[in-house]
Design an enzyme around this catalytic site. Structure first.
Site, PDB file in Angstrom:
ATOM      1  N   CYS A 101      69.467 -16.074  23.508  1.00 26.18           N
ATOM      2  CA  CYS A 101      69.086 -17.481  23.458  1.00 26.18           C
ATOM      3  C   CYS A 101      69.906 -18.247  24.491  1.00 26.18           C
ATOM      4  CB  CYS A 101      69.323 -18.056  22.059  1.00 26.18           C
ATOM      5  SG  CYS A 101      69.010 -19.812  21.953  1.00 26.18           S
ATOM      6  N   GLY A 102      69.228 -18.699  25.553  1.00 32.47           N
ATOM      7  CA  GLY A 102      69.935 -19.404  26.613  1.00 32.47           C
ATOM      8  C   GLY A 102      70.493 -20.736  26.173  1.00 32.47           C
ATOM      9  N   HIS A 103      69.692 -21.537  25.456  1.00 39.84           N
ATOM     10  CA  HIS A 103      70.217 -22.835  25.012  1.00 39.84           C
ATOM     11  C   HIS A 103      71.356 -22.629  24.030  1.00 39.84           C
ATOM     12  CE1 HIS A 103      68.276 -22.858  20.953  1.00 39.84           C
ATOM     13  NE2 HIS A 103      69.102 -23.860  20.723  1.00 39.84           N
ATOM     14  N   GLY A 133      66.235 -21.097  27.921  1.00 37.01           N
ATOM     15  CA  GLY A 133      67.045 -20.339  28.872  1.00 37.01           C
ATOM     16  C   GLY A 133      66.503 -18.956  29.171  1.00 37.01           C
TER      17      GLY A 133
END
Length: 402
Positions: free
Chosen positions: A148-150, A324
């Site tokens: 998970c980018g965020h 992301g």
């Protein structure tokens, strides 16, 4: 002088002592109601608030403490207490253990009434790689994501801003199920507050390009499949006018419905293969791509390309941020199609017009796939700290989704 007057004693006190007090200004009945009764109500309210602040649930109630934040509008709930004691070692094994032993807790923290359909969560674990600072497991309304980018941007912002690591440290290595992530913070030179976070994602690649499937209830849809820490189907709304979609909040429900139909069709038609990890072989979501509409192009740099995307993942969950992992897969697709090169940057706008910036840090190869290592930048903010309880008699203790 302070008078303490019992509500029951008002009449006898006034009659016996000052019979005309309530009949002559300023001591009218209205004065009494506003001043004396109002004062009593304030005292009662103050006492009630004090009790509410100090009250603790019975010992048999479950208790969870969380830290709340958001990245470009997408929430992240970091679970600080109530998480399991892991017995496995690798981060993928921990993810599997979490699914098997803790899923009821995920449901109650992600879903209503404590969360909502679009809530996102994280559990910080110990590092599983020798050179990592910590590990992380991500969760959402349907289950557990692999990356998970965020969430990475939010976690780095939180742990640095609250002082878990010294102000001299701005780069962290984090174990995620998709692989080790390296992230660096840009700090304010005076306050040391984190202003943005850049992370190097896992090698990202085009799995399938320019495929068309007949989607029931929609029609023929052209799409690509890319991997950026998870597999996504990318649908360009400009190439698929049959969708009749604009990537704005007004089309919220249509975006979700059509994404779910497309996702189901692809899952039933295409077998995904990851060159290294079988646990990553599932379609996480559908990303609609189109032209950016709110980015100020007067400040556009020559090396920048502007796009807009909307990611629908898990069980119809819309990412408020540009996503992301989604923008990582997107830049891999753009590179595969020859529309971007090393040295250029994608500026990607979300459904609420927040942005991530992504560029190719280096070229790579993963199995048979030509890949890129994306560098993604975004900003996160702390929003609060929460405490949740679970009454064992609550019939909705597992939460619910609408």
């Amino acid at each position: 002088m302070v008078w303490i007057i019992s509500m029951d004693a008002k009449s006898s006190f006034c009659d016996a002592t000052v019979p005309n007090m309530l009949q002559t200004p300023p001591y009218s009945e209205l004065w009494y109601q506003r001043r004396v009764r109002g004062s009593l109500q304030k005292v009662m309210l103050s006492n009630a608030i004090s009790v509410l602040r100090s009250w603790q649930p019975p010992e048999n109630w479950l208790k969870f403490i969380t830290f709340e934040c958001h990245t470009a509008g997408e929430p992240l709930r970091i679970i600080l207490s109530g998480s399991p004691e892991f017995t496995t070692k690798s981060i993928l094994q921990k993810r599997k253990e979490l699914k098997e032993t803790w899923d009821s807790k995920r449901k109650l923290l992600m879903r209503e009434p404590r969360g909502h359909t679009d809530m996102y969560g994280a559990i910080i674990t110990g590092p599983t790689s020798p050179d990592s600072d910590f590990g992380v497991l991500f969760m959402h309304n349907e289950g557990y994501s692999t990356m998970c980018g965020h969430g990475i941007i939010a976690l780095v912002t939180v742990v640095l801003n609250i002082g878990i690591f010294p102000t001299t440290k701005s780069t962290l290595k984090i174990d995620a199920p998709a692989g080790q992530i390296s992230a660096s913070a840009r700090r304010d030179p005076v306050s040391s507050k984190v202003e943005s976070v850049t992370f190097y994602n896992v090698p990202s690649f085009c799995f399938l390009g320019d495929k068309t499937l007949q989607v029931p209830g929609v029609g023929p849809i052209r799409f690509d499949i890319g991997f950026g820490g998870a597999f996504y189907a990318y649908v360009d709304v400009r190439q698929n006018p049959i969708l009749n979609l604009e990537l704005i909040p007004k089309y919220w429900s249509q975006i979700i419905n059509k994404a779910q139909l497309i996702k189901t069709t692809i899952i039933n038609s295409i077998n995904l293969k990851h060159p290294l990890e079988k646990d990553l072989e599932f379609l996480y979501g559908v990303i609609f791509v189109g032209d950016a509409v709110h980015i100020d192009e007067s400040n556009k740099k020559d090396n920048e390309i502007y796009l807009k995307n909307v990611c629908v993942f898990a069980d119809g969950q819309i990412d408020r941020s540009p996503c992301g992992t989604g923008v990582s897969g997107l830049i891999a697709l753009e590179k595969h199609k020859g529309r971007i090169t090393v040295g250029q940057r994608l500026v990607v706008e979300s459904i609420i017009n927040t942005i991530f910036k992504v560029e190719i840090a280096r070229l790579d190869k993963i199995g048979e796939f030509e890949a890129v290592v994306p560098r993604v930048e975004g900003s996160a903010f702390i929003t609060g700290r929460s405490e949740f309880w679970v009454d064992p008699d609550d019939p909705l203790s597992q939460g619910f989704l609408l």
